[in-house]
Design an enzyme around this catalytic site. Structure first.
Site, mmCIF file in Angstrom:
data_model
loop_
_atom_site.group_PDB
_atom_site.id
_atom_site.type_symbol
_atom_site.label_atom_id
_atom_site.label_comp_id
_atom_site.label_asym_id
_atom_site.label_seq_id
_atom_site.Cartn_x
_atom_site.Cartn_y
_atom_site.Cartn_z
ATOM 1 N N SER A 65 0.801 -1.234 0.000
ATOM 2 C CA SER A 65 0.000 0.000 0.000
ATOM 3 C C SER A 65 0.830 1.279 0.000
ATOM 4 O O SER A 65 0.309 2.345 -0.312
ATOM 5 C CB SER A 65 -0.929 0.026 1.211
ATOM 6 O OG SER A 65 -1.956 -0.917 1.040
ATOM 7 N N LYS A 68 0.667 3.230 -3.059
ATOM 8 C CA LYS A 68 -0.517 4.042 -3.391
ATOM 9 C C LYS A 68 -0.204 5.531 -3.413
ATOM 10 O O LYS A 68 -0.706 6.264 -4.253
ATOM 11 C CB LYS A 68 -1.629 3.786 -2.355
ATOM 12 C CG LYS A 68 -2.252 2.410 -2.429
ATOM 13 C CD LYS A 68 -3.197 2.172 -1.236
ATOM 14 C CE LYS A 68 -3.850 0.796 -1.310
ATOM 15 N NZ LYS A 68 -4.619 0.485 -0.081
ATOM 16 N N TYR A 193 -1.608 -3.272 -11.224
ATOM 17 C CA TYR A 193 -1.718 -2.963 -9.790
ATOM 18 C C TYR A 193 -0.886 -3.926 -8.938
ATOM 19 O O TYR A 193 -0.239 -3.519 -7.985
ATOM 20 C CB TYR A 193 -3.187 -3.006 -9.371
ATOM 21 C CG TYR A 193 -3.419 -2.596 -7.937
ATOM 22 C CD1 TYR A 193 -3.310 -1.263 -7.547
ATOM 23 C CD2 TYR A 193 -3.740 -3.533 -6.953
ATOM 24 C CE1 TYR A 193 -3.530 -0.871 -6.231
ATOM 25 C CE2 TYR A 193 -3.954 -3.154 -5.636
ATOM 26 C CZ TYR A 193 -3.847 -1.833 -5.285
ATOM 27 O OH TYR A 193 -4.059 -1.448 -3.980
ATOM 28 N N TYR A 245 -4.334 3.199 7.151
ATOM 29 C CA TYR A 245 -5.591 2.438 7.135
ATOM 30 C C TYR A 245 -6.593 3.091 8.102
ATOM 31 O O TYR A 245 -6.545 4.302 8.306
ATOM 32 C CB TYR A 245 -5.344 0.966 7.491
ATOM 33 C CG TYR A 245 -4.353 0.298 6.565
ATOM 34 C CD1 TYR A 245 -4.565 0.272 5.184
ATOM 35 C CD2 TYR A 245 -3.211 -0.315 7.052
ATOM 36 C CE1 TYR A 245 -3.659 -0.346 4.333
ATOM 37 C CE2 TYR A 245 -2.299 -0.939 6.204
ATOM 38 C CZ TYR A 245 -2.538 -0.948 4.843
ATOM 39 O OH TYR A 245 -1.647 -1.556 4.010
ATOM 40 N N VAL A 263 1.144 -3.697 3.957
ATOM 41 C CA VAL A 263 1.020 -4.952 4.716
ATOM 42 C C VAL A 263 2.277 -5.812 4.715
ATOM 43 O O VAL A 263 2.342 -6.827 5.402
ATOM 44 C CB VAL A 263 -0.155 -5.838 4.231
ATOM 45 C CG1 VAL A 263 -1.476 -5.230 4.602
ATOM 46 C CG2 VAL A 263 -0.033 -6.124 2.763
#
Lengths: 309, 309, 309, 309
Positions: A65, A68, A193, A245, A263
């Site tokens: 993540s 992102k 992705y 998160y 993660v």
């Protein structure tokens, strides 16, 4: 001036490391499950080029993540913020990062922000290029520039493994496709992705990217403006409001450093104007954040008064 | 004894037809959009073989969601109810038929019933056979037996069109796959499901299937038990509790006939022990049910006291 | 150094005022509905005691939701953050401020943060004292200290009107009482809460409170530490992550100033280390924030680079 | 003809009783917690006046949610179905009976059906009369007529206890009041509602009410039409679609008898045209239904083919 010696850092790492036992390594794909639960390393990168670190800083891990926020920066550069925010929102959600329910209950079905999976998939969808390969290379080149390291690449094993099992992300994509928010072929987007998430680096690289964000987009070495200040500012804001998160609110209160976690156990931090942070500690808390990494950032923030607030 | 003359039926159809104007033909795929908004036809099939009808009864239409209850019957026969209800629930939902939110908010993520799309996809997944082709042929053979008409097949144009656009159903499938409720390849399941939904027949055929359910699974002509009474009973129960999308409760109160509708405008009814009903009226209300078809059933139910309750 | 002349401020106010027409004055109680849609005033309070302003700065308005952050500061001082956060969470929600659904869907039913109504009711519940009167006076005294103005009081008409109509807040309270998060009599809590929301002041007072937060809890005049730095920091963090209802994320990105709004049209801002802001513009956008007030803050933030990020 | 001897019934009760151990007596108020977990009694009332029974049939228990369907009948008689269904819906929900979330997520905020608490509160609100006392007496008189027993009254201890603790119901009421679905004073409505829920009777009385529903509203003794057939029909329909909380769908499939349960452990059944059933077994399953009561109905339905479907 914050922590300048590795000795200090080693002490803090030793202290933070203890809580790694109460977390759990991600094991939804075998490649992540192999990580050592007790690992904890950190690098701090200063504008003057100095870098201090502790732990096994050579070890590479996948961004997951964390990618992102880097991808968001690239797409904001390419498309402009107006265009991007027609496709993805700016609000924190209070829901888990992989939640699909709000896409249905909110109208329109625009993902609430680019840090939840639904929003990140939209952002990746917006990477320019004529093929998955070309788009992935654009992202990789951007990362090479940010890290000043052109050897960085992705882990094929992790990418393949995630590609094969990412059914929840496929569900999000098809839902978004139904509502015309994503237009491309879903398998193609999934390939891009999962490669993006599987990009690998070590904490030194990560700290350097954090530093570019901390310096409003300026390369600490060359002085080049890698991304416009507005793009860096937008990214840091998202790191505060939804970077950790659905523990972002608590993190902002307790630590107050713009950060983004993954993660795999990585955390990238950007202390505005001061330095960049890269952390790797694969033992996760129940919300998916590095448990020892958060502890370490809490110690740093308290000891050196690093909270923005 | 209810309505035995076509004259009576013609009068009711003429009356019910008026409200077709306030509805709307489904147009999410071109093939359905071509339907004539003012169409309304009905057939009533009695156990003694007699059949009365009104309207353009030769016109074929695709089953769409009506196929869900037929497919459920087949799978209950094949797998037994215990096995089936380990994979799909028995409760009405109050949500639209294509909703995904409850899959996330309920634990476990088992679809609440086989009449919503998520549940129907699970049921179709359970059709036995070694290939999509073999499984589809099993379903088609079952329908041939129920209708005593072996010419019934599916509409390729509709199936293809739905296959290309059914992204929401794909989202449901991948969500279910993530939670191990569906195991097969999603595209394969989508092929089977869209063919199932595209099976075409006219109101005479539909009324005959309704009659088999009404007769607890017995073929009105041969006396053969096509499905066990328990299977027919379970299907009729679902037709009452969730057969008319999220208007099932109102339909049960106002009409009280076990029925299943589809977005093509078909409705199949089964008046227990008495007769089967097939209706086609493509103009839909906002919940996706044939608006004139429901009106017609309301008139029938009131005039001939057909409510079970 | 930011805006030091009233002339500059007048120009910005004139510019921002234009968008007041596209908003709407709150009218759920008559007293609020009487506000003048075109009003827009601002005061900026600097640490050195200087204050510049524009618009009708003498006009008093009720704090409404702005009181939530002041009340939170008081309760954090009294009870300590550990105790407070056992009763209310720290996460933004993505839902409207008066939403009840997450109390049911999340477990435990602890309100996600103190800026949504459910959370604010819990915080008000935690104000110490033996009676509503005593507790309200404690809050008022705190506000007198923050504003250095002991004449500030609440508007009886507004308090009474809100008390009579606040059924949604009662629903939240009873839900929380059912789950043992609130223990006191609901009508008593409603009396305290509606008085709190009806506390009146002008933009000068509001800017002064903002300044105390900006100065980490220090009184700009006396140098006294009115609240511990940690309390000021926690409050500012909530102002960023959830201070502007479910537009907080967008506000953080576009403006980046810790702020709290109320449906009367007030906004309190705290630019860390620099100055406090008080704004009054009763025309609201659809999320309940002062539409011209936000525009004015956007102009200020852009012109003087005030974003924290 | 179904079960006519008490011997048969005793055997079935003995069999069903065994599963009482795996349930739990409601204990949210002390008065209910005192019930004997192993109790199980049943009465079956036939149109010809005969009644067979098993277990301790003299024991009185409070109606709780069973009162919802009786109250609905009264209000339908008084107000007509059109008026009633402007205020409460007809759809099953799939949610627990005390859920509030759908009131917020659906628009308008009309409770989905009269068997969930939100809907039942609306129905009780619609009981005609000038005072709580007068309205309660109307309901009681109606029950006296249905049971042919004018000694039936409510349990003060249970009513008081529920009144003091029913905060969730107050939350529902205030939410509904905010949306103008309920207009009266909430405490007043709560008094009426908790008295209604605390009405006490034994299984013989309950079976007699069930019989009136089974006979389309006709008194089995006098032949008088106590309620119009349409009212009896509507009530029986709701008993099928949502009478057993969010286990109604499963109950319809497995048992198929219109039934309404309460958390005291009572179940009222109405086998259309045939007989009424009263059951008391206070040990509950996780959804709030009498666990041995359901088992007993399952045995009866299977042995005597009582399913409507």
């Amino acid at each position: 001036m914050p922590c300048r010696s590795s000795d200090e850092l080693n002490t803090l790492v030793a202290k933070a490391k203890k809580c790694a036992k109460s977390g759990k390594v991600a094991d939804y794909i075998p490649a992540l499950g192999k990580a050592n639960q007790d690992d904890l390393s950190i690098a701090i990168h200063y504008p003057d080029g100095r870098c201090i670190s502790a732990g096994c800083i050579e070890k590479r891990f996948t961004l997951q993540s964390i990618s992102k926020v880097i991808c968001l920066a690239l797409v904001l550069i390419d498309r402009g913020s107006n265009y991007v925010f027609e496709h993805v929102g700016m609000e924190p959600t209070g829901d888990p990062f992989n939640s699909i329910a709000k896409l249905e209950t909110m109208s329109p079905s625009k993902p609430l922000n680019p840090m939840i999976n639904a929003g990140a998939l939209v952002v990746t969808h917006l990477i320019k290029g004529n093929s998955v390969e070309e788009r992935f290379q654009r992202l990789l080149s951007f990362i090479h520039e940010l890290t000043n390291d052109s050897t960085i690449n992705y882990c094929e094993e992790v990418a393949r493994s995630e590609f094969e099992t990412a059914h929840l992300n496929r569900a999000l994509c098809y839902f978004l496709k139904q509502h015309n928010i994503i237009e491309e072929d879903v398998e193609q987007l999934m390939e891009l992705y999962t490669k993006q998430c599987a990009i690998q680096m070590n904490v030194l690289d990560l700290a350097r990217i954090g530093l570019v964000f901390a310096l409003d987009g300026v390369d600490p070495l060359s002085g080049k403006q890698i991304m416009p200040p507005d793009v860096a500012r937008i990214c840091k804001t998202f790191m505060v409001t939804c970077g950790m998160y659905n523990a972002s609110g608590e993190f902002a209160i307790k630590i107050g450093i713009p950060s983004k976690s993954g993660v795999s156990g990585g955390i990238m931090g950007a202390v505005p104007g001061k330095f960049g942070i890269g952390i790797f500690g694969p033992s996760l808390d129940e919300k998916g954040n590095s448990i020892a990494g958060i502890k370490l950032l809490e110690l740093l923030s308290k000891n050196y008064k690093l909270s923005m607030f």
